[in-house]
Design a protein around this motif. Sequence first.
Motif, PDB file in Angstrom:
ATOM      1  N   THR A 162       0.861  -1.180   0.000  1.00  0.00           N
ATOM      2  CA  THR A 162       0.000   0.000   0.000  1.00  0.00           C
ATOM      3  C   THR A 162       0.898   1.231   0.000  1.00  0.00           C
ATOM      4  O   THR A 162       2.048   1.167   0.426  1.00  0.00           O
ATOM      5  CB  THR A 162      -0.928   0.047   1.238  1.00  0.00           C
ATOM      6  OG1 THR A 162      -0.127   0.073   2.413  1.00  0.00           O
ATOM      7  CG2 THR A 162      -1.879  -1.123   1.261  1.00  0.00           C
ATOM      8  N   GLY A 163       0.359   2.344  -0.456  1.00  0.00           N
ATOM      9  CA  GLY A 163       1.149   3.568  -0.524  1.00  0.00           C
ATOM     10  C   GLY A 163       0.474   4.729   0.169  1.00  0.00           C
ATOM     11  O   GLY A 163      -0.748   4.885   0.116  1.00  0.00           O
ATOM     12  N   HIS A 164       1.285   5.529   0.840  1.00  0.00           N
ATOM     13  CA  HIS A 164       0.818   6.732   1.514  1.00  0.00           C
ATOM     14  C   HIS A 164       1.830   7.834   1.253  1.00  0.00           C
ATOM     15  O   HIS A 164       3.021   7.578   1.092  1.00  0.00           O
ATOM     16  CB  HIS A 164       0.696   6.499   3.023  1.00  0.00           C
ATOM     17  CG  HIS A 164      -0.118   5.310   3.384  1.00  0.00           C
ATOM     18  ND1 HIS A 164      -1.487   5.317   3.406  1.00  0.00           N
ATOM     19  CD2 HIS A 164       0.254   4.042   3.711  1.00  0.00           C
ATOM     20  CE1 HIS A 164      -1.926   4.125   3.745  1.00  0.00           C
ATOM     21  NE2 HIS A 164      -0.890   3.326   3.932  1.00  0.00           N
ATOM     22  N   SER A 165       1.367   9.067   1.248  1.00  0.00           N
ATOM     23  CA  SER A 165       2.236  10.216   1.049  1.00  0.00           C
ATOM     24  C   SER A 165       1.949  11.239   2.139  1.00  0.00           C
ATOM     25  O   SER A 165       0.784  11.568   2.399  1.00  0.00           O
ATOM     26  CB  SER A 165       1.988  10.831  -0.329  1.00  0.00           C
ATOM     27  OG  SER A 165       2.798  11.967  -0.511  1.00  0.00           O
ATOM     28  N   CYS A 166       2.999  11.737   2.778  1.00  0.00           N
ATOM     29  CA  CYS A 166       2.847  12.734   3.829  1.00  0.00           C
ATOM     30  C   CYS A 166       2.357  14.048   3.218  1.00  0.00           C
ATOM     31  O   CYS A 166       2.912  14.516   2.217  1.00  0.00           O
ATOM     32  CB  CYS A 166       4.181  12.948   4.546  1.00  0.00           C
ATOM     33  SG  CYS A 166       4.129  14.242   5.807  1.00  0.00           S
ATOM     34  N   ASP A 167       1.338  14.633   3.817  1.00  0.00           N
ATOM     35  CA  ASP A 167       0.776  15.881   3.300  1.00  0.00           C
ATOM     36  C   ASP A 167       1.697  17.078   3.542  1.00  0.00           C
ATOM     37  O   ASP A 167       1.583  18.087   2.865  1.00  0.00           O
ATOM     38  CB  ASP A 167      -0.589  16.156   3.939  1.00  0.00           C
ATOM     39  CG  ASP A 167      -1.645  15.146   3.525  1.00  0.00           C
ATOM     40  OD1 ASP A 167      -1.456  14.473   2.489  1.00  0.00           O
ATOM     41  OD2 ASP A 167      -2.658  15.025   4.239  1.00  0.00           O
ATOM     42  N   MET A 178       6.902  12.873   1.760  1.00  0.00           N
ATOM     43  CA  MET A 178       7.600  11.594   1.850  1.00  0.00           C
ATOM     44  C   MET A 178       6.629  10.483   1.494  1.00  0.00           C
ATOM     45  O   MET A 178       5.477  10.485   1.928  1.00  0.00           O
ATOM     46  CB  MET A 178       8.152  11.369   3.250  1.00  0.00           C
ATOM     47  CG  MET A 178       8.892  10.063   3.413  1.00  0.00           C
ATOM     48  SD  MET A 178       9.670   9.998   5.038  1.00  0.00           S
ATOM     49  CE  MET A 178      10.282   8.335   5.022  1.00  0.00           C
ATOM     50  N   ALA A 179       7.080   9.531   0.678  1.00  0.00           N
ATOM     51  CA  ALA A 179       6.244   8.402   0.261  1.00  0.00           C
ATOM     52  C   ALA A 179       6.539   7.192   1.148  1.00  0.00           C
ATOM     53  O   ALA A 179       7.696   6.919   1.470  1.00  0.00           O
ATOM     54  CB  ALA A 179       6.510   8.058  -1.193  1.00  0.00           C
ATOM     55  N   PHE A 180       5.489   6.497   1.528  1.00  0.00           N
ATOM     56  CA  PHE A 180       5.596   5.270   2.308  1.00  0.00           C
ATOM     57  C   PHE A 180       4.989   4.154   1.475  1.00  0.00           C
ATOM     58  O   PHE A 180       3.799   4.189   1.165  1.00  0.00           O
ATOM     59  CB  PHE A 180       4.828   5.399   3.631  1.00  0.00           C
ATOM     60  CG  PHE A 180       5.416   6.389   4.586  1.00  0.00           C
ATOM     61  CD1 PHE A 180       6.232   5.970   5.622  1.00  0.00           C
ATOM     62  CD2 PHE A 180       5.157   7.745   4.446  1.00  0.00           C
ATOM     63  CE1 PHE A 180       6.772   6.886   6.499  1.00  0.00           C
ATOM     64  CE2 PHE A 180       5.695   8.666   5.321  1.00  0.00           C
ATOM     65  CZ  PHE A 180       6.509   8.244   6.353  1.00  0.00           C
ATOM     66  N   VAL A 181       5.795   3.176   1.100  1.00  0.00           N
ATOM     67  CA  VAL A 181       5.320   2.020   0.339  1.00  0.00           C
ATOM     68  C   VAL A 181       5.584   0.806   1.224  1.00  0.00           C
ATOM     69  O   VAL A 181       6.724   0.349   1.351  1.00  0.00           O
ATOM     70  CB  VAL A 181       6.029   1.912  -1.027  1.00  0.00           C
ATOM     71  CG1 VAL A 181       5.542   0.687  -1.776  1.00  0.00           C
ATOM     72  CG2 VAL A 181       5.796   3.178  -1.845  1.00  0.00           C
ATOM     73  N   LEU A 182       4.513   0.337   1.850  1.00  0.00           N
ATOM     74  CA  LEU A 182       4.624  -0.701   2.872  1.00  0.00           C
ATOM     75  C   LEU A 182       3.809  -1.929   2.490  1.00  0.00           C
ATOM     76  O   LEU A 182       2.793  -1.819   1.796  1.00  0.00           O
ATOM     77  CB  LEU A 182       4.124  -0.156   4.214  1.00  0.00           C
ATOM     78  CG  LEU A 182       4.770   1.149   4.673  1.00  0.00           C
ATOM     79  CD1 LEU A 182       4.031   1.701   5.880  1.00  0.00           C
ATOM     80  CD2 LEU A 182       6.236   0.961   4.965  1.00  0.00           C
ATOM     81  N   LYS A 183       4.246  -3.090   2.969  1.00  0.00           N
ATOM     82  CA  LYS A 183       3.491  -4.312   2.718  1.00  0.00           C
ATOM     83  C   LYS A 183       2.106  -4.178   3.341  1.00  0.00           C
ATOM     84  O   LYS A 183       1.932  -3.484   4.350  1.00  0.00           O
ATOM     85  CB  LYS A 183       4.225  -5.520   3.297  1.00  0.00           C
ATOM     86  CG  LYS A 183       5.486  -5.862   2.530  1.00  0.00           C
ATOM     87  CD  LYS A 183       6.103  -7.135   3.025  1.00  0.00           C
ATOM     88  CE  LYS A 183       7.282  -7.499   2.149  1.00  0.00           C
ATOM     89  NZ  LYS A 183       7.889  -8.759   2.557  1.00  0.00           N
ATOM     90  N   LYS A 184       1.134  -4.822   2.721  1.00  0.00           N
ATOM     91  CA  LYS A 184      -0.257  -4.702   3.170  1.00  0.00           C
ATOM     92  C   LYS A 184      -0.434  -5.144   4.613  1.00  0.00           C
ATOM     93  O   LYS A 184      -1.270  -4.610   5.337  1.00  0.00           O
ATOM     94  CB  LYS A 184      -1.187  -5.479   2.242  1.00  0.00           C
ATOM     95  CG  LYS A 184      -1.354  -4.800   0.900  1.00  0.00           C
ATOM     96  CD  LYS A 184      -2.354  -5.498   0.023  1.00  0.00           C
ATOM     97  CE  LYS A 184      -2.505  -4.708  -1.282  1.00  0.00           C
ATOM     98  NZ  LYS A 184      -3.444  -5.343  -2.199  1.00  0.00           N
ATOM     99  N   LEU A 238      -1.484   6.999  -1.841  1.00  0.00           N
ATOM    100  CA  LEU A 238      -0.551   7.076  -2.959  1.00  0.00           C
ATOM    101  C   LEU A 238      -0.932   5.989  -3.951  1.00  0.00           C
ATOM    102  O   LEU A 238      -0.998   4.809  -3.584  1.00  0.00           O
ATOM    103  CB  LEU A 238       0.885   6.871  -2.467  1.00  0.00           C
ATOM    104  CG  LEU A 238       2.007   6.955  -3.466  1.00  0.00           C
ATOM    105  CD1 LEU A 238       2.128   8.376  -4.014  1.00  0.00           C
ATOM    106  CD2 LEU A 238       3.324   6.555  -2.813  1.00  0.00           C
ATOM    107  N   GLU A 239      -1.212   6.364  -5.176  1.00  0.00           N
ATOM    108  CA  GLU A 239      -1.563   5.386  -6.201  1.00  0.00           C
ATOM    109  C   GLU A 239      -0.280   4.712  -6.682  1.00  0.00           C
ATOM    110  O   GLU A 239       0.491   5.287  -7.448  1.00  0.00           O
ATOM    111  CB  GLU A 239      -2.286   6.071  -7.352  1.00  0.00           C
ATOM    112  CG  GLU A 239      -3.624   6.646  -6.945  1.00  0.00           C
ATOM    113  CD  GLU A 239      -4.361   7.257  -8.121  1.00  0.00           C
ATOM    114  OE1 GLU A 239      -4.253   6.709  -9.245  1.00  0.00           O
ATOM    115  OE2 GLU A 239      -5.022   8.281  -7.907  1.00  0.00           O
TER     116      GLU A 239
END
Length: 137
Positions: free
Chosen positions: A48-53, A57-63, A84-85
């Motif tokens: 899954t992906g997340h981006s700090c507002d 910073m992008a976080f691409v972490l295992k589900k 994050l798509e």
Amino acid sequence: MSAQKSLLIECPACGIENLLADIVPGVPAICNQCRDPLLVPVLVETHTGHSCDICSMAFVLKKETEFAVGESECQCGSKNFSPLELDLFVSELQSSINPQDSGNDDGNDFDWCRPGPNDSSEGDYNNVFDDDPGFSK
């Protein structure tokens, strides 16, 4: 693609976390542990992906990795994240990577552990340890 300051990604192969500063399109991301590519198309299925507002910073972490928006914290201190798509993120970073020209051989037989045949290092490598000034015989 918005420029990411840095990327925290769990390696799809070995699972180790990699913190990559100033990741830019065209530069391949390689795992610090197993040396496998990090930005592979299968990330969409496993991560899954997340981006700090605040700092982007992008976080691409295992589900299966716990990440709670509003509770998890970025290195900048923010708890505000946007999704994050991953498919777009990976494809945009990889689209700028040019395959190496096969006619331009950079020495595939290069050994990072040993000097080349024309290396003019003085003495034997083992002498560095044999001539330790802090060791008295």
